[in-house]
Scaffold this motif. Structure first.
Motif, PDB file in Angstrom:
ATOM      1  N   UNK A  48      31.716  16.409  25.636  1.00 43.20           N
ATOM      2  CA  UNK A  48      33.046  16.380  26.249  1.00 43.20           C
ATOM      3  C   UNK A  48      33.677  14.987  26.265  1.00 43.20           C
ATOM      4  N   UNK A  49      32.808  13.985  26.270  1.00 42.04           N
ATOM      5  CA  UNK A  49      33.315  12.605  26.209  1.00 42.04           C
ATOM      6  C   UNK A  49      32.261  11.742  25.513  1.00 42.04           C
ATOM      7  N   UNK A  71      43.797  11.702  24.886  1.00 37.91           N
ATOM      8  CA  UNK A  71      42.531  11.126  25.340  1.00 37.91           C
ATOM      9  C   UNK A  71      42.750  10.063  26.410  1.00 37.91           C
ATOM     10  N   UNK A  72      42.074  10.232  27.551  1.00 38.94           N
ATOM     11  CA  UNK A  72      41.991   9.150  28.525  1.00 38.94           C
ATOM     12  C   UNK A  72      40.907   8.177  28.067  1.00 38.94           C
ATOM     13  N   UNK A  73      41.100   6.916  28.354  1.00 41.90           N
ATOM     14  CA  UNK A  73      40.088   5.903  28.039  1.00 41.90           C
ATOM     15  C   UNK A  73      39.828   5.039  29.263  1.00 41.90           C
ATOM     16  N   UNK A 124      34.637   4.498  27.639  1.00 45.41           N
ATOM     17  CA  UNK A 124      34.543   5.951  27.776  1.00 45.41           C
ATOM     18  C   UNK A 124      35.836   6.559  27.250  1.00 45.41           C
ATOM     19  N   UNK A 125      35.709   7.625  26.478  1.00 46.88           N
ATOM     20  CA  UNK A 125      36.889   8.349  26.022  1.00 46.88           C
ATOM     21  C   UNK A 125      36.542   9.820  25.885  1.00 46.88           C
ATOM     22  N   UNK A 126      37.440  10.683  26.326  1.00 46.94           N
ATOM     23  CA  UNK A 126      37.143  12.113  26.205  1.00 46.94           C
ATOM     24  C   UNK A 126      37.542  12.621  24.826  1.00 46.94           C
ATOM     25  N   UNK A 128      39.440  15.458  24.049  1.00 47.84           N
ATOM     26  CA  UNK A 128      40.437  16.528  24.167  1.00 47.84           C
ATOM     27  C   UNK A 128      40.981  16.875  22.787  1.00 47.84           C
TER      28      UNK A 128
ATOM     29  N   UNK B  46      43.552   8.594  35.643  1.00 46.81           N
ATOM     30  CA  UNK B  46      42.869   9.392  34.616  1.00 46.81           C
ATOM     31  C   UNK B  46      42.653  10.823  35.103  1.00 46.81           C
ATOM     32  N   UNK B  47      42.869  11.784  34.211  1.00 48.30           N
ATOM     33  CA  UNK B  47      42.749  13.184  34.593  1.00 48.30           C
ATOM     34  C   UNK B  47      41.649  13.941  33.877  1.00 48.30           C
ATOM     35  N   UNK B  48      41.257  13.483  32.698  1.00 50.41           N
ATOM     36  CA  UNK B  48      40.289  14.239  31.888  1.00 50.41           C
ATOM     37  C   UNK B  48      38.843  14.013  32.317  1.00 50.41           C
ATOM     38  N   UNK B  49      38.591  12.851  32.908  1.00 49.68           N
ATOM     39  CA  UNK B  49      37.249  12.567  33.427  1.00 49.68           C
ATOM     40  C   UNK B  49      37.381  11.618  34.612  1.00 49.68           C
ATOM     41  N   UNK B  70      29.652  23.330  32.733  1.00 47.13           N
ATOM     42  CA  UNK B  70      30.706  22.880  31.821  1.00 47.13           C
ATOM     43  C   UNK B  70      30.842  21.362  31.733  1.00 47.13           C
ATOM     44  N   UNK B  72      29.808  17.560  31.370  1.00 45.45           N
ATOM     45  CA  UNK B  72      28.831  16.549  30.963  1.00 45.45           C
ATOM     46  C   UNK B  72      28.845  15.424  31.993  1.00 45.45           C
ATOM     47  N   UNK B 124      29.927   8.980  35.200  1.00 42.66           N
ATOM     48  CA  UNK B 124      31.073   9.567  34.507  1.00 42.66           C
ATOM     49  C   UNK B 124      30.867  11.080  34.452  1.00 42.66           C
ATOM     50  N   UNK B 126      33.231  14.732  33.248  1.00 45.72           N
ATOM     51  CA  UNK B 126      34.532  15.262  32.825  1.00 45.72           C
ATOM     52  C   UNK B 126      34.975  16.373  33.755  1.00 45.72           C
ATOM     53  N   UNK B 128      36.152  19.560  32.889  1.00 47.05           N
ATOM     54  CA  UNK B 128      36.338  20.804  32.137  1.00 47.05           C
ATOM     55  C   UNK B 128      36.563  21.966  33.099  1.00 47.05           C
TER      56      UNK B 128
END
Lengths: 159, 159
Positions: A48-49, A71-73, A124-126, A128, B46-49, B70, B72, B124, B126, B128
């Motif tokens: 996922x990331x 992608x969030x970073x 860190x980067x997801x 998506x 940040x929203x994705x993780x 779901x 990680x 960290x 995510x 999901x």
């Protein structure tokens, strides 16, 4: 089930660096000399990331200045004093500092190591789906096709 | 557009800790005393993780031992020597070590600080959709309803 081949934990600095120094086409790939990425998340099969332990030799850069649409970073500085360049200007970072780059916001970001010492940081980067990257300073644009990053000139011509 | 209220970068240790010490119902919330989380990803929207700087006082734990369906998860040790407990047993960690927990794999993981010194690590995870959490050692199960974590007994009764 747990994949028995995966370790429970590792020393991050002991993970082998990525063998491909950069995904960029030339002339940009050569500009990433001095950058070394250890792909920590991959060691544990994370999907996922991604998490990289990234090392910048003096004079090297994290990436072309860029922003992502999906992608969030996030970065966390472990060693050294990189300069973070964003559309707001320049910010000198030091160990224990962090920064985040929300998808779809910001005109672009990049770390530059202008010091005489090594810089080490976590990034860190997801992953998506449908992500694209914008490069304000360079004639390149990128999109992720689900398998890998692809690149073209801003006029649409291939590299 | 960049939200002008957000900083470019911050010292992670200077971010205010989360005011709610734990999302768990009792009797589990009290077991998280001595754990302090600084929600670094939220500082940058940040929203994705999420990324937390988490501090464990001597004798405290990261969470109930658990696994996600779901989400990680990844940890990187900055200070101290926590013990990582997984279904494979116990592993003593130290600064510079990392571990990852792939969604849907593994019987559960937890950090315990059995030392006399503070433990500090980055975690960290995510966000999901449709995530649930399994707790092998405790009579609790959890699911994320899109807004927050919800909990019940393993027989379905509410807390």
């Amino acid at each position: 089930m747990t994949d028995e081949k995966r370790p429970v934990a590792v020393l991050a600095a002991g993970v082998a660096p990525r063998t491909k120094p950069s995904n960029y086409p030339e002339p940009f790939a050569s500009q990433m000399a001095g950058r070394e990425k250890r792909q920590l998340g991959d060691v544990f099969g994370l999907g996922n990331f991604g998490v990289n332990l990234t090392r910048l030799a003096p004079g090297s850069v994290s990436a072309l200045r860029h922003s992502h649409t999906r992608q969030d970073e996030f970065i966390y500085i472990l060693e050294g004093t990189p300069t973070l360049i964003t559309e707001a200007g320049e910010t000198l970072l030091s160990p224990g500092m962090c920064a985040g780059f929300k998808a779809g916001e910001g005109g672009g970001h990049q770390l530059v190591n202008r010091s005489n010492a090594v810089v080490v940081y976590l990034e860190v980067g997801d992953r998506s789906a449908g992500d694209t990257a914008f490069y304000p300073d360079d004639d390149i644009e990128a999109w992720h096709d689900g398998d890998s990053w692809r690149f073209r000139h801003k006029n649409g011509e291939p590299y």
